[in-house]
Write a protein that holds these residues in place. Structure first.
Motif, PDB file in Angstrom:
ATOM      1  N   GLN A 108       0.834  -1.204   0.000  1.00  0.00           N
ATOM      2  CA  GLN A 108       0.000   0.000   0.000  1.00  0.00           C
ATOM      3  C   GLN A 108       0.869   1.255   0.000  1.00  0.00           C
ATOM      4  O   GLN A 108       0.542   2.260  -0.645  1.00  0.00           O
ATOM      5  CB  GLN A 108      -0.928   0.001   1.214  1.00  0.00           C
ATOM      6  CG  GLN A 108      -1.979  -1.095   1.194  1.00  0.00           C
ATOM      7  CD  GLN A 108      -1.511  -2.408   1.805  1.00  0.00           C
ATOM      8  OE1 GLN A 108      -0.313  -2.617   2.031  1.00  0.00           O
ATOM      9  NE2 GLN A 108      -2.454  -3.290   2.111  1.00  0.00           N
ATOM     10  N   LYS A 111       2.045   1.969  -3.489  1.00  0.00           N
ATOM     11  CA  LYS A 111       0.984   2.587  -4.280  1.00  0.00           C
ATOM     12  C   LYS A 111       0.825   4.068  -3.943  1.00  0.00           C
ATOM     13  O   LYS A 111       0.607   4.908  -4.822  1.00  0.00           O
ATOM     14  CB  LYS A 111      -0.329   1.831  -4.061  1.00  0.00           C
ATOM     15  CG  LYS A 111      -0.399   0.491  -4.789  1.00  0.00           C
ATOM     16  CD  LYS A 111      -1.726  -0.179  -4.552  1.00  0.00           C
ATOM     17  CE  LYS A 111      -1.901  -1.392  -5.452  1.00  0.00           C
ATOM     18  NZ  LYS A 111      -2.065  -1.051  -6.879  1.00  0.00           N
ATOM     19  N   GLU A 112       0.964   4.401  -2.659  1.00  0.00           N
ATOM     20  CA  GLU A 112       0.879   5.806  -2.244  1.00  0.00           C
ATOM     21  C   GLU A 112       2.042   6.605  -2.813  1.00  0.00           C
ATOM     22  O   GLU A 112       1.868   7.752  -3.250  1.00  0.00           O
ATOM     23  CB  GLU A 112       0.871   5.898  -0.717  1.00  0.00           C
ATOM     24  CG  GLU A 112      -0.420   5.409  -0.074  1.00  0.00           C
ATOM     25  CD  GLU A 112      -0.354   5.455   1.441  1.00  0.00           C
ATOM     26  OE1 GLU A 112       0.465   6.225   1.974  1.00  0.00           O
ATOM     27  OE2 GLU A 112      -1.109   4.714   2.096  1.00  0.00           O
ATOM     28  N   LEU A 114       3.620   6.040  -5.610  1.00  0.00           N
ATOM     29  CA  LEU A 114       3.392   6.224  -7.037  1.00  0.00           C
ATOM     30  C   LEU A 114       2.314   7.268  -7.317  1.00  0.00           C
ATOM     31  O   LEU A 114       2.274   7.849  -8.414  1.00  0.00           O
ATOM     32  CB  LEU A 114       3.019   4.886  -7.678  1.00  0.00           C
ATOM     33  CG  LEU A 114       4.145   3.840  -7.694  1.00  0.00           C
ATOM     34  CD1 LEU A 114       3.628   2.485  -8.154  1.00  0.00           C
ATOM     35  CD2 LEU A 114       5.303   4.299  -8.579  1.00  0.00           C
ATOM     36  N   GLN A 115       1.481   7.542  -6.324  1.00  0.00           N
ATOM     37  CA  GLN A 115       0.453   8.579  -6.478  1.00  0.00           C
ATOM     38  C   GLN A 115       1.050   9.990  -6.451  1.00  0.00           C
ATOM     39  O   GLN A 115       0.341  10.963  -6.715  1.00  0.00           O
ATOM     40  CB  GLN A 115      -0.604   8.424  -5.390  1.00  0.00           C
ATOM     41  CG  GLN A 115      -1.506   7.215  -5.613  1.00  0.00           C
ATOM     42  CD  GLN A 115      -2.456   6.950  -4.464  1.00  0.00           C
ATOM     43  OE1 GLN A 115      -2.550   7.736  -3.521  1.00  0.00           O
ATOM     44  NE2 GLN A 115      -3.161   5.828  -4.520  1.00  0.00           N
ATOM     45  N   TRP A 190      -0.498 -11.025  -7.254  1.00  0.00           N
ATOM     46  CA  TRP A 190      -1.375 -10.303  -8.184  1.00  0.00           C
ATOM     47  C   TRP A 190      -2.020 -11.290  -9.142  1.00  0.00           C
ATOM     48  O   TRP A 190      -1.364 -12.228  -9.613  1.00  0.00           O
ATOM     49  CB  TRP A 190      -0.562  -9.290  -8.978  1.00  0.00           C
ATOM     50  CG  TRP A 190      -1.330  -8.479  -9.981  1.00  0.00           C
ATOM     51  CD1 TRP A 190      -1.904  -7.258  -9.799  1.00  0.00           C
ATOM     52  CD2 TRP A 190      -1.589  -8.833 -11.352  1.00  0.00           C
ATOM     53  NE1 TRP A 190      -2.516  -6.825 -10.956  1.00  0.00           N
ATOM     54  CE2 TRP A 190      -2.342  -7.777 -11.920  1.00  0.00           C
ATOM     55  CE3 TRP A 190      -1.275  -9.943 -12.132  1.00  0.00           C
ATOM     56  CZ2 TRP A 190      -2.755  -7.794 -13.252  1.00  0.00           C
ATOM     57  CZ3 TRP A 190      -1.705  -9.977 -13.454  1.00  0.00           C
ATOM     58  CH2 TRP A 190      -2.425  -8.904 -13.996  1.00  0.00           C
ATOM     59  N   LEU A 196      -4.122  -6.623  -6.840  1.00  0.00           N
ATOM     60  CA  LEU A 196      -3.300  -6.880  -5.660  1.00  0.00           C
ATOM     61  C   LEU A 196      -4.099  -7.690  -4.644  1.00  0.00           C
ATOM     62  O   LEU A 196      -5.198  -7.322  -4.264  1.00  0.00           O
ATOM     63  CB  LEU A 196      -2.841  -5.564  -5.034  1.00  0.00           C
ATOM     64  CG  LEU A 196      -2.001  -5.654  -3.759  1.00  0.00           C
ATOM     65  CD1 LEU A 196      -0.674  -6.349  -4.024  1.00  0.00           C
ATOM     66  CD2 LEU A 196      -1.762  -4.261  -3.175  1.00  0.00           C
ATOM     67  N   GLU A 226       7.692  -5.819  -3.352  1.00  0.00           N
ATOM     68  CA  GLU A 226       7.226  -4.754  -4.225  1.00  0.00           C
ATOM     69  C   GLU A 226       6.839  -5.227  -5.621  1.00  0.00           C
ATOM     70  O   GLU A 226       5.904  -4.707  -6.225  1.00  0.00           O
ATOM     71  CB  GLU A 226       8.317  -3.670  -4.345  1.00  0.00           C
ATOM     72  CG  GLU A 226       8.536  -2.851  -3.099  1.00  0.00           C
ATOM     73  CD  GLU A 226       9.483  -3.497  -2.098  1.00  0.00           C
ATOM     74  OE1 GLU A 226       9.874  -2.827  -1.132  1.00  0.00           O
ATOM     75  OE2 GLU A 226       9.830  -4.699  -2.275  1.00  0.00           O
ATOM     76  N   THR A 229       3.375  -6.046  -6.562  1.00  0.00           N
ATOM     77  CA  THR A 229       2.464  -4.909  -6.436  1.00  0.00           C
ATOM     78  C   THR A 229       2.253  -4.210  -7.768  1.00  0.00           C
ATOM     79  O   THR A 229       1.160  -3.710  -8.055  1.00  0.00           O
ATOM     80  CB  THR A 229       3.011  -3.904  -5.402  1.00  0.00           C
ATOM     81  OG1 THR A 229       3.262  -4.579  -4.171  1.00  0.00           O
ATOM     82  CG2 THR A 229       2.029  -2.762  -5.162  1.00  0.00           C
ATOM     83  N   THR A 230       3.283  -4.183  -8.620  1.00  0.00           N
ATOM     84  CA  THR A 230       3.207  -3.361  -9.823  1.00  0.00           C
ATOM     85  C   THR A 230       3.319  -4.116 -11.141  1.00  0.00           C
ATOM     86  O   THR A 230       2.712  -3.700 -12.135  1.00  0.00           O
ATOM     87  CB  THR A 230       4.322  -2.288  -9.815  1.00  0.00           C
ATOM     88  OG1 THR A 230       5.612  -2.920  -9.814  1.00  0.00           O
ATOM     89  CG2 THR A 230       4.184  -1.383  -8.597  1.00  0.00           C
ATOM     90  N   ASP A 233       0.158  -4.906 -13.431  1.00  0.00           N
ATOM     91  CA  ASP A 233      -0.538  -3.767 -14.041  1.00  0.00           C
ATOM     92  C   ASP A 233       0.321  -3.026 -15.055  1.00  0.00           C
ATOM     93  O   ASP A 233      -0.185  -2.559 -16.079  1.00  0.00           O
ATOM     94  CB  ASP A 233      -1.001  -2.792 -12.959  1.00  0.00           C
ATOM     95  CG  ASP A 233      -2.144  -3.358 -12.119  1.00  0.00           C
ATOM     96  OD1 ASP A 233      -3.026  -4.023 -12.704  1.00  0.00           O
ATOM     97  OD2 ASP A 233      -2.139  -3.152 -10.896  1.00  0.00           O
ATOM     98  N   THR A 234       1.623  -2.897 -14.780  1.00  0.00           N
ATOM     99  CA  THR A 234       2.464  -2.049 -15.637  1.00  0.00           C
ATOM    100  C   THR A 234       2.878  -2.735 -16.929  1.00  0.00           C
ATOM    101  O   THR A 234       2.858  -2.119 -17.999  1.00  0.00           O
ATOM    102  CB  THR A 234       3.727  -1.602 -14.887  1.00  0.00           C
ATOM    103  OG1 THR A 234       4.397  -2.761 -14.361  1.00  0.00           O
ATOM    104  CG2 THR A 234       3.408  -0.629 -13.782  1.00  0.00           C
TER     105      THR A 234
END
Length: 402
Positions: A108, A111-112, A114-115, A190, A196, A226, A229-230, A233-234
């Motif tokens: 989490q 993700k924060e 990357l925001q 994932w 996630l 990590e 987490t990404t 999607d990426t």
């Protein structure tokens, strides 16, 4: 270029020792709340470079103090605890300093981070989240393999080490705090359907994974990390990826000790009162563990990190394992560091190389897999961190026709 490293432990030292080899470096700032180690390192580095080496006492808990130190700095590597990532990112946004870290506090938390993409873009700076070896090299290895595929089914990150350590007691080859935290967290993974997701308990899904020789088969466990987490999607979803996870090879005695730490509540960050004195249980555990730098020369064996990508290429099933492997004794003889620390400190140095050469021009906040893998992996090999690819192929089963 003016660069800085905040947190001058083992990885910070490796990064600093690498970056001073570059002709583009004008100044290197070594920042830490305790500067004794940084001063010793500065003395060594000044004999190897014409760049100015500056040592400053910096408290990563104080944003204004970080901001003051980063004025006129082009890029900073945060090599300290992930709990301070947001403080240093805030200072970088204010000073327009490019930012690199090597780990996040949680999925989490990543993700924060990357925001902050919009804010970093507005400042005209790049933030790379999680650029060590794993995460970091592992993400870029996954991207390299995904780029070879027409269709991707799974992305699996695997980390294994067959080393014996000349130390009687509980230890970790990387940050003890991070090792305890991520191993006792619920492991993340994932899927294309769920995004996630998390397994119900630590040390889930034990499997035997066959690492390249001379390591061979090791027992691996799902661990919070990590990459899962990404990556889906990426770079995975666009090619049909259905599943991503991370697994770490852990010795039975390590697993049992970490479980005991969790059962006893010794992983807690909350103060407890012991005979009138307040202590943090996890701090007590970590204080009784050696620092990763103290294990240099005492670790004997091999470390391997890589990405397995399974999919289809030109109507054939294809599996690629893109990996890096290092021998602890050889790395110690060449550099004075154990391999795990060295493997973690090289990738951010390569990113700074690419920034200085104008080959990394992205702005905003990105995970490492959004870096073009070919120039990165080429430069990584030039700096002495070798990588290789194991490929397996087989025919795709065809439907019978009548």
């Amino acid at each position: 270029m003016k660069a800085a490293v905040l947190g001058v432990g083992g990885v910070g030292q490796v990064f600093a020792s690498e970056i001073v080899k570059a002709d583009y470096l004008d100044q290197l700032l070594l920042g830490d709340i305790i500067t004794e180690g940084a001063e010793k390192l500065a003395g060594k580095l000044r004999r190897k470079t014409k760049a100015e080496i500056v040592v400053k006492k910096i408290d990563a808990g104080k944003v204004d103090e970080i901001e003051e130190a980063l004025r006129d700095i082009d890029v900073v590597l945060h090599a300290g605890l992930p709990a301070f990532n947001f403080n240093i990112m805030e200072a970088c946004a204010r000073t327009k300093t490019n930012y690199i870290d090597m780990a996040c506090a949680s999925p989490q938390g990543l993700k924060e981070q990357l925001q902050w993409n919009g804010r970093f873009k507005a400042a005209g700076i790049l933030g790379i989240m999680g650029l060590g070896c794993d995460p970091g090299f592992s993400n870029i290895a996954a991207r390299y393999a995904v780029d070879q595929m027409d269709q991707v089914d799974e992305i699996l990150i695997r980390d294994g080490d067959n080393s014996k350590i000349d130390y009687e007691g509980f230890c970790s080859l990387f940050s003890p705090q991070t090792a305890i935290e991520e191993c006792l967290a619920k492991p993340n993974y994932w899927t294309a359907d769920k995004g996630l997701a998390f397994f119900s308990k630590p040390f889930a899904n034990k499997e035997t994974f066959e690492f390249p020789e001379p390591i061979g088969p090791l027992e691996c466990y799902s661990v919070e990390h990590e990459e899962a987490t990404t990556l889906g999607d990426t770079i995975g979803k666009a090619k049909g990826c259905k599943y991503v996870d991370f697994k770490y090879a852990l010795a039975p005695e390590f697993v049992n000790t970490v479980k005991a730490i969790g059962y006893l509540g010794l992983d807690s960050d909350k103060d407890i009162n012991i005979k009138g004195t307040k202590v943090v249980p996890k701090d007590v555990v970590v204080a009784n563990m050696p620092k990763p730098t103290e294990l240099a020369g005492k670790v004997h064996g091999y470390s391997c990190i890589g990405a397995v990508v399974k999919g289809i290429k030109e109507d054939k099933k294809k599996e690629l394992f893109v990996y890096t492997m290092a021998n602890h004794d050889e790395i110690y003889e060449k550099t004075g560091y154990q391999a795990t620390v060295w493997q973690t400190g090289l990738p951010p140095a390569v990113a700074v190389d690419l920034l200085a050469q104008g080959k990394l021009q992205a702005k905003g906040c990105i995970p490492p897999e959004l870096i073009d893998p070919v120039p990165f992996l080429t430069r990584l090999k030039e700096r002495g961190m070798y990588w290789d690819v194991i490929e397996k192929t087989s025919p795709v089963p065809q439907m019978a026709t009548v």
